[in-house]
Design a protein around this motif. Structure first.
Motif, PDB file in Angstrom:
ATOM      1  N   THR A  34       0.854  -1.184   0.000  1.00  0.00           N
ATOM      2  CA  THR A  34       0.000   0.000   0.000  1.00  0.00           C
ATOM      3  C   THR A  34       0.890   1.233   0.000  1.00  0.00           C
ATOM      4  O   THR A  34       1.969   1.246   0.591  1.00  0.00           O
ATOM      5  N   THR A  59     -10.293   2.783   4.701  1.00  0.00           N
ATOM      6  CA  THR A  59      -9.827   2.733   3.322  1.00  0.00           C
ATOM      7  C   THR A  59      -8.337   2.434   3.301  1.00  0.00           C
ATOM      8  O   THR A  59      -7.622   2.714   4.262  1.00  0.00           O
ATOM      9  N   ILE A  98      -9.786  -6.964  -0.906  1.00  0.00           N
ATOM     10  CA  ILE A  98     -10.870  -5.994  -0.760  1.00  0.00           C
ATOM     11  C   ILE A  98     -12.089  -6.646  -0.123  1.00  0.00           C
ATOM     12  O   ILE A  98     -12.744  -6.069   0.751  1.00  0.00           O
ATOM     13  N   LEU A 103     -14.191  -3.296   2.034  1.00  0.00           N
ATOM     14  CA  LEU A 103     -14.260  -1.949   1.491  1.00  0.00           C
ATOM     15  C   LEU A 103     -15.391  -1.815   0.472  1.00  0.00           C
ATOM     16  O   LEU A 103     -15.726  -2.776  -0.212  1.00  0.00           O
ATOM     17  N   ASP A 104     -15.971  -0.622   0.372  1.00  0.00           N
ATOM     18  CA  ASP A 104     -16.892  -0.354  -0.720  1.00  0.00           C
ATOM     19  C   ASP A 104     -16.387   0.791  -1.584  1.00  0.00           C
ATOM     20  O   ASP A 104     -17.021   1.185  -2.555  1.00  0.00           O
ATOM     21  N   VAL A 106     -12.434   1.800  -3.067  1.00  0.00           N
ATOM     22  CA  VAL A 106     -11.035   1.402  -3.059  1.00  0.00           C
ATOM     23  C   VAL A 106     -10.216   2.336  -3.940  1.00  0.00           C
ATOM     24  O   VAL A 106     -10.698   2.837  -4.953  1.00  0.00           O
ATOM     25  N   ILE A 131     -11.531  -6.185 -10.073  1.00  0.00           N
ATOM     26  CA  ILE A 131     -12.301  -5.678  -8.932  1.00  0.00           C
ATOM     27  C   ILE A 131     -13.752  -5.449  -9.333  1.00  0.00           C
ATOM     28  O   ILE A 131     -14.685  -5.854  -8.628  1.00  0.00           O
ATOM     29  N   HIS A 135     -16.743  -7.401  -7.659  1.00  0.00           N
ATOM     30  CA  HIS A 135     -17.472  -6.526  -6.734  1.00  0.00           C
ATOM     31  C   HIS A 135     -18.156  -5.421  -7.531  1.00  0.00           C
ATOM     32  O   HIS A 135     -17.697  -4.267  -7.539  1.00  0.00           O
ATOM     33  N   ILE A 138     -18.694  -1.819  -6.049  1.00  0.00           N
ATOM     34  CA  ILE A 138     -17.609  -1.055  -5.442  1.00  0.00           C
ATOM     35  C   ILE A 138     -17.242   0.135  -6.309  1.00  0.00           C
ATOM     36  O   ILE A 138     -17.359   0.094  -7.536  1.00  0.00           O
ATOM     37  N   VAL A 140     -14.231   2.502  -7.591  1.00  0.00           N
ATOM     38  CA  VAL A 140     -12.788   2.374  -7.770  1.00  0.00           C
ATOM     39  C   VAL A 140     -12.195   3.707  -8.217  1.00  0.00           C
ATOM     40  O   VAL A 140     -12.571   4.245  -9.266  1.00  0.00           O
TER      41      VAL A 140
END
Length: 314
Positions: A34, A59, A98, A103-104, A106, A131, A135, A138, A140
């Protein structure tokens, strides 16, 4: 200047809490990086610890394509050189992490990979698609390199359809060097953001560091240039020196000045939203809340601004 005592408004909460340790372990389990850790982000503890039971959620900003960068910007704490092969499992690993973290919204960023034929654009786009496929609900946000200003590579990111595409100009035109690597550039960065704004309906975003020697008229001119290319969201924050070998801090900007620049950005230049404060970074939860409120909750821009500011002032 960089060795002088930091003012009280730059005091940081140290990372702590169960949510923080859970996220850290999940990232280790999936062999992920990260930018929160690699760049020593001052908000790491706040962002990672605000997950379960909070109104704004936690986050993490995933850094793709390794922890070594092909460029050497003088403000950045990410390691330079010694580039390694891409991990073909990384897009799937990010998607799995994720889900585990819950997370919703990212944020994806990456190191620069000038050593690769497509500079990593295809790998970045694959991660976005992975992703979105796993998901669908989500949001992004991506913080992309400049890809040396090559339109076909920027288009790969656009075609993957993230919800926000960010690319940072970092500083005013005069200070691009020594702040950034010589392969970066002000006009090159503007061209990337302008292409996204011109070729898509995706939100555009950039970030500007203050305290590296810029003058007020140069900040104004940068905001003007960004408004000219129809940028949507801008963030302004205080540069903090990662180590004594990095660029010196020329001054610590008072929070009142950050408030003034926020008002200038939103009222004079009419950006949709500006997050501006000493601890604001390009990936910052108030900015993410603004996008979330507009896209998911259907709030008006003014309602979303108010919600995001309430988080930034906590």
């Amino acid at each position: 200047m960089s060795r002088s005592r930091k003012p009280d408004w730059l005091k940081m909460r140290p990372p702590a809490g169960r949510e923080f340790t859970d996220i850290k372990q999940t990232l280790r389990d999936h062999d992920l990086n990260t930018v929160c850790e690699e760049a020593n982000c001052p908000n790491l503890g706040e962002c990672w610890s605000g997950r379960n039971g909070s109104t704004d959620g936690g986050t993490a900003t995933f850094m793709l394509m390794g922890h070594r960068c092909s460029r050497g910007c003088n403000f950045c704490d990410v390691e330079t050189g010694g580039m390694e092969p891409l991990d073909p499992d990384e897009p799937a690993n990010v998607a799995e992490a994720i889900a585990e973290i819950g997370l919703d919204y990212v944020v994806l960023t990456s190191v620069d990979r000038d050593d690769l034929p497509d500079q990593g654009a295809g790998h970045f786009a694959e991660t976005i698609r992975e992703i979105k496929q796993r998901h669908p609900g989500i949001l992004v946000e991506v913080l992309i390199p400049d890809f040396q200003g090559e339109p076909d590579l920027v288009r790969k990111i656009i075609d993957a359809e993230p919800d926000v595409i960010a690319h940072n100009v970092e500083t005013v035109e005069r200070l691009q060097w020594p702040v950034r690597d010589r392969r970066a550039g002000y006009e090159q960065s503007l061209s990337v953001l302008e292409q996204v704004a011109r070729e898509s309906d995706i939100y555009t975003k950039t970030s500007l560091m203050l305290g590296v020697g810029e003058y007020h008229h140069e900040i104004w001119q940068t905001l003007s240039d960004l408004a000219e290319i129809d940028l949507d969201i801008v963030t302004l924050g205080q540069y903090l020196q990662p180590s004594r070998t990095h660029l010196d801090v020329e001054r610590y900007v008072h929070p009142d000045e950050f408030d003034t620049w926020r008002d200038v950005a939103e009222e004079e230049f009419e950006f949709l939203y500006c997050a501006s404060g000493p601890m604001v970074r390009s990936s910052y939860k108030a900015g993410e809340l603004f996008v979330d409120a507009v896209l998911r909750d259907g709030k008006s821009v003014e309602e979303a601004r108010e919600a995001a500011r309430s988080v930034a002032s906590d």
